[in-house]
Design an enzyme around this catalytic site. Structure first.
Site, PDB file in Angstrom:
ATOM      1  N   ASP A 197      -6.482   0.459   3.207  1.00 44.71           N
ATOM      2  CA  ASP A 197      -5.681   0.519   2.003  1.00 44.71           C
ATOM      3  C   ASP A 197      -6.224   1.891   1.406  1.00 44.71           C
ATOM      4  O   ASP A 197      -5.446   2.617   0.915  1.00 44.71           O
ATOM      5  CB  ASP A 197      -5.831  -0.715   1.350  1.00 44.71           C
ATOM      6  CG  ASP A 197      -4.861  -1.777   1.851  1.00 44.71           C
ATOM      7  OD1 ASP A 197      -4.167  -1.462   2.808  1.00 44.71           O
ATOM      8  OD2 ASP A 197      -5.206  -2.941   1.575  1.00 44.71           O
ATOM      9  N   THR A 255      -9.483  -6.468   2.924  1.00 47.60           N
ATOM     10  CA  THR A 255      -9.760  -7.028   4.184  1.00 47.60           C
ATOM     11  C   THR A 255      -9.576  -6.578   5.348  1.00 47.60           C
ATOM     12  O   THR A 255      -8.494  -5.726   5.281  1.00 47.60           O
ATOM     13  CB  THR A 255      -9.632  -8.678   4.224  1.00 47.60           C
ATOM     14  OG1 THR A 255      -8.210  -8.682   4.517  1.00 47.60           O
ATOM     15  CG2 THR A 255     -10.117  -9.379   2.776  1.00 47.60           C
ATOM     16  N   ALA A 280      -3.661  -8.400  -3.046  1.00 49.05           N
ATOM     17  CA  ALA A 280      -3.697  -8.839  -1.418  1.00 49.05           C
ATOM     18  C   ALA A 280      -2.971  -9.870  -1.179  1.00 49.05           C
ATOM     19  O   ALA A 280      -2.880 -11.068  -1.811  1.00 49.05           O
ATOM     20  CB  ALA A 280      -5.270  -9.096  -1.303  1.00 49.05           C
ATOM     21  N   LYS A 305      -8.027  -1.115  -5.490  1.00 50.46           N
ATOM     22  CA  LYS A 305      -7.476  -2.369  -4.598  1.00 50.46           C
ATOM     23  C   LYS A 305      -8.953  -3.201  -5.007  1.00 50.46           C
ATOM     24  O   LYS A 305     -10.045  -3.216  -4.231  1.00 50.46           O
ATOM     25  CB  LYS A 305      -7.457  -1.831  -3.077  1.00 50.46           C
ATOM     26  CG  LYS A 305      -7.084  -3.048  -2.023  1.00 50.46           C
ATOM     27  CD  LYS A 305      -5.869  -3.438  -2.005  1.00 50.46           C
ATOM     28  CE  LYS A 305      -5.859  -4.445  -1.045  1.00 50.46           C
ATOM     29  NZ  LYS A 305      -4.341  -5.091  -0.639  1.00 50.46           N
ATOM     30  N   THR A 320       0.956  -1.393   0.018  1.00 50.40           N
ATOM     31  CA  THR A 320      -0.028  -0.008  -0.048  1.00 50.40           C
ATOM     32  C   THR A 320       0.891   1.171  -0.022  1.00 50.40           C
ATOM     33  O   THR A 320       0.567   2.175  -0.902  1.00 50.40           O
ATOM     34  CB  THR A 320      -1.167   0.107   1.236  1.00 50.40           C
ATOM     35  OG1 THR A 320      -1.837  -1.085   1.079  1.00 50.40           O
ATOM     36  CG2 THR A 320      -1.987   1.293   1.142  1.00 50.40           C
ATOM     37  N   ILE A 321       1.985   1.369   0.649  1.00 54.23           N
ATOM     38  CA  ILE A 321       2.742   2.387   0.743  1.00 54.23           C
ATOM     39  C   ILE A 321       3.361   2.500  -0.608  1.00 54.23           C
ATOM     40  O   ILE A 321       3.728   3.821  -1.175  1.00 54.23           O
ATOM     41  CB  ILE A 321       4.015   2.148   1.795  1.00 54.23           C
ATOM     42  CG1 ILE A 321       3.350   2.569   3.217  1.00 54.23           C
ATOM     43  CG2 ILE A 321       5.167   2.905   1.652  1.00 54.23           C
ATOM     44  CD1 ILE A 321       4.496   2.175   4.202  1.00 54.23           C
ATOM     45  N   GLU A 337      -3.538  -2.990  -6.707  1.00 54.85           N
ATOM     46  CA  GLU A 337      -2.692  -3.246  -5.717  1.00 54.85           C
ATOM     47  C   GLU A 337      -3.367  -4.696  -5.322  1.00 54.85           C
ATOM     48  O   GLU A 337      -4.552  -5.265  -4.909  1.00 54.85           O
ATOM     49  CB  GLU A 337      -2.759  -2.581  -4.495  1.00 54.85           C
ATOM     50  CG  GLU A 337      -2.052  -3.202  -3.435  1.00 54.85           C
ATOM     51  CD  GLU A 337      -2.364  -2.296  -2.055  1.00 54.85           C
ATOM     52  OE1 GLU A 337      -1.953  -2.923  -0.721  1.00 54.85           O
ATOM     53  OE2 GLU A 337      -2.857  -0.989  -1.856  1.00 54.85           O
TER      54      GLU A 337
END
Length: 230
Positions: free
Chosen positions: A55, A42, A118, A38, A17-18, A116
């Site tokens: 996120d 979760t 997971a 995303k 995420t960053i 992104e």
């Protein structure tokens, strides 16, 4: 030329995420219309005033342009667990075609869509465990940026992930080795991965506070030329 890509990790909590948010800001600074997407998130966060998902909230906290909220995500589940299990707990299942259709829609609207992942590449998405994240990536036909740690264990995890991607003929635009602190062990890990993979590497520092993301500048001409060809 528009360019859309995935940011995926060797594992959970490697900093996807960053890094997604960093690329978002990098492209926004160039005047690009960019969306971090995303597909599945979760783990709802509840504090005294509100509930939110980490996120997509993170994207919105650092963006220079307000997003259409519905564009940021397709599936959100309260339990902080593997997507297939988190979906099962609320009596639903993740549909691969829903995500692929969403990606197709979004890539027609934005200069850059950053998808992104997971968890890691083999995280299952459906209750029957027939579809894993890597299957979704392969079907999307988008290249990948792989995020890995710099610490002990990263060589094995990174090479295994690269082997999995290349076996599916999924293009790898580059590697981000995240949370670098400067130790000799980390430096050797980075050098070893570079020599073994021959892929462009972006070394991203460990941030002491998330606010530093607004100021950090990480450059690697080869990396960005491969990721964002002109």
């Amino acid at each position: 030329m528009t360019q859309h890509f995935w940011v995926v990790g060797t594992d959970t909590d490697v900093g996807k995420t960053i890094i997604t948010t960093y690329f978002m800001r990098y492209l926004q600074a160039q005047g690009k219309n960019v969306l971090p997407y995303k597909p599945v998130q979760t783990g709802i966060i509840r504090d005294t005033s509100r509930s939110y998902y980490g996120d997509t909230n993170f994207y919105q906290s650092f963006t220079e342009k307000e997003f259409v909220t519905e564009h940021l995500n397709s599936y959100s589940f309260p339990e902080p667990a593997s997507p297939h299990y988190a979906a099962r707990l609320v009596g639903t299942t993740i549909q691969q075609n829903v995500i692929l259709e969403k990606i197709q829609q979004l890539t027609s609207l934005y200069d850059h869509v950053i998808c992104e992942g997971a968890g890691g590449l083999f995280v299952p998405l459906d209750s029957e465990r027939n579809v894993q994240l890597i299957d979704l990536i392969q079907e999307s036909q988008l290249p990948v940026v792989l995020v890995a740690r710099t610490t002990v264990g990263t060589i094995n995890h990174t090479l295994l992930s690269i082997e999995a991607l290349t076996s599916r003929k999924i293009p790898i635009a580059g590697l981000v080795l995240n949370a670098f602190e400067g130790s000799e062990t980390e430096k050797d890990n980075i050098q070893t991965i570079q020599e073994l993979t021959k892929l462009p590497i972006l070394v991203f520092p460990r941030l002491t506070t998330v606010a530093e993301l607004k100021e950090v500048r990480v450059e690697n001409k080869e990396f960005f030329e491969r990721l964002l060809p002109t």
